[in-house]
Design a protein around this motif. Structure first.
Motif, PDB file in Angstrom:
ATOM      1  N   ARG A   8       1.840   6.707   5.528  1.00  0.00           N
ATOM      2  CA  ARG A   8       2.568   6.199   6.523  1.00  0.00           C
ATOM      3  C   ARG A   8       1.552   4.773   6.969  1.00  0.00           C
ATOM      4  O   ARG A   8       1.207   4.686   7.454  1.00  0.00           O
ATOM      5  CB  ARG A   8       2.073   7.379   7.694  1.00  0.00           C
ATOM      6  CG  ARG A   8       3.968   7.763   7.552  1.00  0.00           C
ATOM      7  CD  ARG A   8       3.695   8.848   8.334  1.00  0.00           C
ATOM      8  NE  ARG A   8       3.702   8.785  10.696  1.00  0.00           N
ATOM      9  CZ  ARG A   8       3.721   8.967  11.497  1.00  0.00           C
ATOM     10  NH1 ARG A   8       2.886  10.014  11.143  1.00  0.00           N
ATOM     11  NH2 ARG A   8       3.677   8.643  12.349  1.00  0.00           N
ATOM     12  N   ILE A   9       2.604   3.754   7.374  1.00  0.00           N
ATOM     13  CA  ILE A   9       2.030   2.351   7.509  1.00  0.00           C
ATOM     14  C   ILE A   9       2.606   3.548   9.681  1.00  0.00           C
ATOM     15  O   ILE A   9       3.659   3.759   9.893  1.00  0.00           O
ATOM     16  CB  ILE A   9       3.309   1.479   8.031  1.00  0.00           C
ATOM     17  CG1 ILE A   9       3.222   1.330   6.384  1.00  0.00           C
ATOM     18  CG2 ILE A   9       2.862   0.255   8.506  1.00  0.00           C
ATOM     19  CD1 ILE A   9       4.748   0.145   5.596  1.00  0.00           C
ATOM     20  N   ILE A  10       1.714   3.002  10.281  1.00  0.00           N
ATOM     21  CA  ILE A  10       1.548   3.360  11.794  1.00  0.00           C
ATOM     22  C   ILE A  10       1.027   1.858  12.487  1.00  0.00           C
ATOM     23  O   ILE A  10       0.172   1.407  12.137  1.00  0.00           O
ATOM     24  CB  ILE A  10       0.335   4.155  11.555  1.00  0.00           C
ATOM     25  CG1 ILE A  10      -0.985   3.649  11.198  1.00  0.00           C
ATOM     26  CG2 ILE A  10       0.909   5.734  11.772  1.00  0.00           C
ATOM     27  CD1 ILE A  10      -2.234   4.322  12.476  1.00  0.00           C
ATOM     28  N   GLU A  37      -7.896   5.370   6.449  1.00  0.00           N
ATOM     29  CA  GLU A  37      -6.886   3.646   6.983  1.00  0.00           C
ATOM     30  C   GLU A  37      -7.339   2.861   5.408  1.00  0.00           C
ATOM     31  O   GLU A  37      -8.152   2.813   5.649  1.00  0.00           O
ATOM     32  CB  GLU A  37      -7.547   3.750   7.778  1.00  0.00           C
ATOM     33  CG  GLU A  37      -6.962   3.394   9.454  1.00  0.00           C
ATOM     34  CD  GLU A  37      -7.583   3.750  10.482  1.00  0.00           C
ATOM     35  OE1 GLU A  37      -7.420   4.963  11.820  1.00  0.00           O
ATOM     36  OE2 GLU A  37      -8.419   2.867  11.523  1.00  0.00           O
ATOM     37  N   THR A  38      -6.828   2.455   5.833  1.00  0.00           N
ATOM     38  CA  THR A  38      -6.058   1.155   5.021  1.00  0.00           C
ATOM     39  C   THR A  38      -5.466  -0.182   5.484  1.00  0.00           C
ATOM     40  O   THR A  38      -3.936  -0.573   6.242  1.00  0.00           O
ATOM     41  CB  THR A  38      -5.802   1.954   3.152  1.00  0.00           C
ATOM     42  OG1 THR A  38      -6.162   2.808   3.294  1.00  0.00           O
ATOM     43  CG2 THR A  38      -5.465   0.427   2.482  1.00  0.00           C
ATOM     44  N   ALA A  39      -6.074  -0.890   5.476  1.00  0.00           N
ATOM     45  CA  ALA A  39      -5.931  -1.760   6.661  1.00  0.00           C
ATOM     46  C   ALA A  39      -6.196  -3.278   5.675  1.00  0.00           C
ATOM     47  O   ALA A  39      -6.356  -3.758   4.786  1.00  0.00           O
ATOM     48  CB  ALA A  39      -7.134  -2.369   7.566  1.00  0.00           C
ATOM     49  N   THR A  40      -4.695  -4.666   5.247  1.00  0.00           N
ATOM     50  CA  THR A  40      -5.206  -5.094   4.946  1.00  0.00           C
ATOM     51  C   THR A  40      -5.339  -5.837   5.691  1.00  0.00           C
ATOM     52  O   THR A  40      -5.955  -6.344   6.783  1.00  0.00           O
ATOM     53  CB  THR A  40      -3.239  -5.802   4.932  1.00  0.00           C
ATOM     54  OG1 THR A  40      -3.114  -5.438   4.418  1.00  0.00           O
ATOM     55  CG2 THR A  40      -2.781  -7.353   4.278  1.00  0.00           C
ATOM     56  N   VAL A  47      -2.041   1.297   7.655  1.00  0.00           N
ATOM     57  CA  VAL A  47      -1.265   2.938   6.587  1.00  0.00           C
ATOM     58  C   VAL A  47      -2.808   3.931   6.619  1.00  0.00           C
ATOM     59  O   VAL A  47      -3.883   3.475   5.943  1.00  0.00           O
ATOM     60  CB  VAL A  47      -1.389   2.189   5.221  1.00  0.00           C
ATOM     61  CG1 VAL A  47      -0.997   3.026   4.352  1.00  0.00           C
ATOM     62  CG2 VAL A  47      -0.579   0.848   5.186  1.00  0.00           C
ATOM     63  N   HIS A  48      -2.128   4.842   6.455  1.00  0.00           N
ATOM     64  CA  HIS A  48      -2.862   5.837   6.919  1.00  0.00           C
ATOM     65  C   HIS A  48      -2.313   7.262   5.901  1.00  0.00           C
ATOM     66  O   HIS A  48      -1.323   7.294   5.153  1.00  0.00           O
ATOM     67  CB  HIS A  48      -2.607   7.010   7.947  1.00  0.00           C
ATOM     68  CG  HIS A  48      -3.263   6.085   8.727  1.00  0.00           C
ATOM     69  ND1 HIS A  48      -2.813   7.225  10.550  1.00  0.00           N
ATOM     70  CD2 HIS A  48      -4.181   5.743   9.283  1.00  0.00           C
ATOM     71  CE1 HIS A  48      -3.789   7.200  11.578  1.00  0.00           C
ATOM     72  NE2 HIS A  48      -4.465   6.102  10.832  1.00  0.00           N
ATOM     73  N   ILE A 108       1.261  -1.167  -0.088  1.00  0.00           N
ATOM     74  CA  ILE A 108      -0.131   0.064   0.320  1.00  0.00           C
ATOM     75  C   ILE A 108       1.172   1.338   0.232  1.00  0.00           C
ATOM     76  O   ILE A 108       0.784   1.930  -0.350  1.00  0.00           O
ATOM     77  CB  ILE A 108      -0.527  -0.258   1.302  1.00  0.00           C
ATOM     78  CG1 ILE A 108      -2.035  -1.364   0.877  1.00  0.00           C
ATOM     79  CG2 ILE A 108      -1.875   1.239   1.077  1.00  0.00           C
ATOM     80  CD1 ILE A 108      -2.823  -1.220   2.941  1.00  0.00           C
ATOM     81  N   SER A 109       2.312   1.029   0.929  1.00  0.00           N
ATOM     82  CA  SER A 109       2.587   2.127   0.483  1.00  0.00           C
ATOM     83  C   SER A 109       3.178   2.583   0.036  1.00  0.00           C
ATOM     84  O   SER A 109       3.948   3.676  -0.535  1.00  0.00           O
ATOM     85  CB  SER A 109       3.755   2.067   2.653  1.00  0.00           C
ATOM     86  OG  SER A 109       4.276   2.510   2.278  1.00  0.00           O
TER      87      SER A 109
END
Ligand code: ATP
Ligand code: MG
Length: 459
Positions: A94-96, A113-116, A103-104, A86-87
């Motif tokens: 930004r990976i948080i 907000e993007t989540a695997t 990932v934001h 994603i990043s």
């Protein structure tokens, strides 16, 4: 429009259902949402991920709220791409997070907000670096990735496991979430006790969604909560602080509070206040209820609300109680109230964090309560110019509305703020006369200080 929407849900096209064990596919014709219901940035993120060959959907609250005709608070994307993939697709990302890596993606002030997709945690030890539980089953780390099917089962409530596809405009419904939206039901996916043990915060989320949406907790979802409420004490204070804000700043704070009390969930968040209320203090109960009602009214009138004022009210009941205890040990009133405030805050920080930018003004609101009584000479005008005067004055009115006797102090300040100079002078003179007579009557020898028995550590 809602009615029309639900009539459609009641009689979905027969083609919408794909196999018995497969999720239900609901077409745009039936649910009537399109990309215009979602933020442009979130649609763009999902599209870009799909174009790069990954699966990507809008998921959770934004689909749920859009179906209900509410404006979503934020927009979440779930994807088959890993955080690193994603990043690499989004420079503005930004990976948080460690416990739950995501990932934001930043677009000005909006964050998508993007989540695997999350997978299940197996017990073979293969995923030990990515998943971890404590001995009660609480998930400490959840970075095991999986398929869309796996992801759906790891979500909390059926109404939150709805995936919207920005290309086909279909909604994928894994756990009859659309039916539960229609029935107004909060239903956990899987075995409720186990899901609460994995993450006790789900108990708070259940209450939050019930209050926010006016939904009912399904019996099996509700049943274990009172027994398991105590598990919240193991949740890090920083996470509970975030949850408290979501609970009480969503426009339905009073309803949320009533449900939290009903399910024994208020005590783990605010033990001191809960204890005072449980011991029968009408005043404590009223001040909390009035503050939450005010918060709801301010939110519905689009007025700002600050966590400082909210926490000031939620924690206040402990302050006069502690002040009396400390005064009984021979400490003068002002010093005693300062120490009590300090003690109450210090004690609360073990349960919920309160960032300094809010705890400092909160304590200021408390300490100004005493100063509001001292109005002689230039004091009233100095106080009026104090940056925290308005909050302190509102807080005084709150105390009075909860039944505290202040001999008309709130009314005095209400008049004083709008009085002309002559009127102000006469009001101050009046106060001076009253306190002069009082002082003559109450003059006595200084009290003996007794040793104190409580701790006094600065935060
Ligand atoms: P809102 O944003 O209105 O508070 P939401 O449902 O979008 O509601 P978020 O906290 O934004 O809540 O989470 C997004 C989605 O992530 C949820 O809808 C749910 O599917 C999933 N989720 C969030 N927290 C949990 C949790 N503790 N356990 C399982 N799934 C969760
Ligand atoms: Mg959300």
């Amino acid at each position: 429009m809602l009615k029309k929407l639900f009539r459609k849900f009641l009689a979905p096209d027969s083609n919408d259902t794909v196999g018995a064990s497969a999720p239900t596919l609901i077409s745009a014709k039936t649910h009537q949402l399109d990309n215009g219901y979602f933020s442009r940035n979130s649609v763009q993120v999902a599209k870009r991920l799909q174009e790069a060959g990954f699966q990507a959907y809008l998921v959770g609250g934004c689909v749920r709220d859009s179906l209900l005709g509410l404006r979503p608070k934020d927009f979440d994307v779930a994807t088959s791409a890993t955080p690193e993939q994603i990043s690499s697709l989004f420079r503005n990302s930004r990976i948080i997070g460690r416990r739950f890596k995501l990932v934001h993606i930043h677009f000005g002030r909006e964050i998508i907000e993007t989540a695997t997709f999350r997978g299940s945690h197996d017990d073979t030890g293969k995923n030990n670096d990515r998943s971890a539980h404590n001995d009660k089953g609480r998930i400490l780390r959840d970075n095991v990735y999986g398929s869309l099917d796996d992801d759906a089962l790891r979500r909390d409530f059926t109404i939150n496991a709805l995936y919207y596809d920005v290309s086909s405009h279909n909604i994928i419904d894994y756990a009859q979430g659309v039916q539960d939206i229609k029935d107004g039901l909060i239903r956990l996916i899987g075995d409720p006790s186990q899901r609460y043990l994995e993450d006790p915060v789900r108990m708070l989320r259940a209450i939050r969604f019930a209050a926010k949406l006016g939904f009912t907790l399904e019996a099996k979802t509700a049943e274990p909560i009172r027994q398991l409420a105590h598990l919240l004490k193991d949740i890090p204070a920083a996470r509970l602080y975030e949850e408290v804000l979501k609970l009480f700043m969503n426009g339905k704070a009073l309803k949320t509070y009533e449900l939290l009390q009903e399910y024994n969930l208020f005590a783990p968040l605010f033990p001191e206040t809960a204890h005072i209320i449980a011991s029968g203090s009408q005043y404590a109960s009223e001040i909390v209820r009035s503050a939450l009602k005010n918060t709801d009214e301010r939110i519905s009138a689009n007025k700002p609300v600050t966590p400082a004022f909210l926490f000031a009210a939620l924690l206040w009941p402990g302050v006069p109680v502690r002040t009396t205890d400390i005064q009984n040990q021979g400490i003068p009133a002002f010093e005693a109230s300062q120490e009590a405030s300090h003690w109450v805050l210090h004690n609360q920080l073990k349960h919920t964090a309160i960032p300094k930018r809010f705890s400092i003004p909160m304590r200021e609101i408390w300490s100004l309560q005493e100063r509001l009584t001292r109005r002689q000479g230039k004091r009233a005008d100095v106080l009026l110019a104090h940056p925290r005067f308005r909050a302190a004055y509102d807080f005084l009115l709150l105390r009075e509305s909860a039944g505290e006797q202040t001999t008309g102090l709130g009314q005095w300040w209400t008049e004083y703020q709008f009085a002309d100079d002559a009127k102000k002078r006469s009001m101050i003179k009046e106060v001076a006369n009253q306190s002069g007579t009082k002082r003559k009557r109450t003059k006595h020898a200084p009290r003996q200080r007794k040793p104190r028995t409580h701790t006094n550590t600065e935060n």
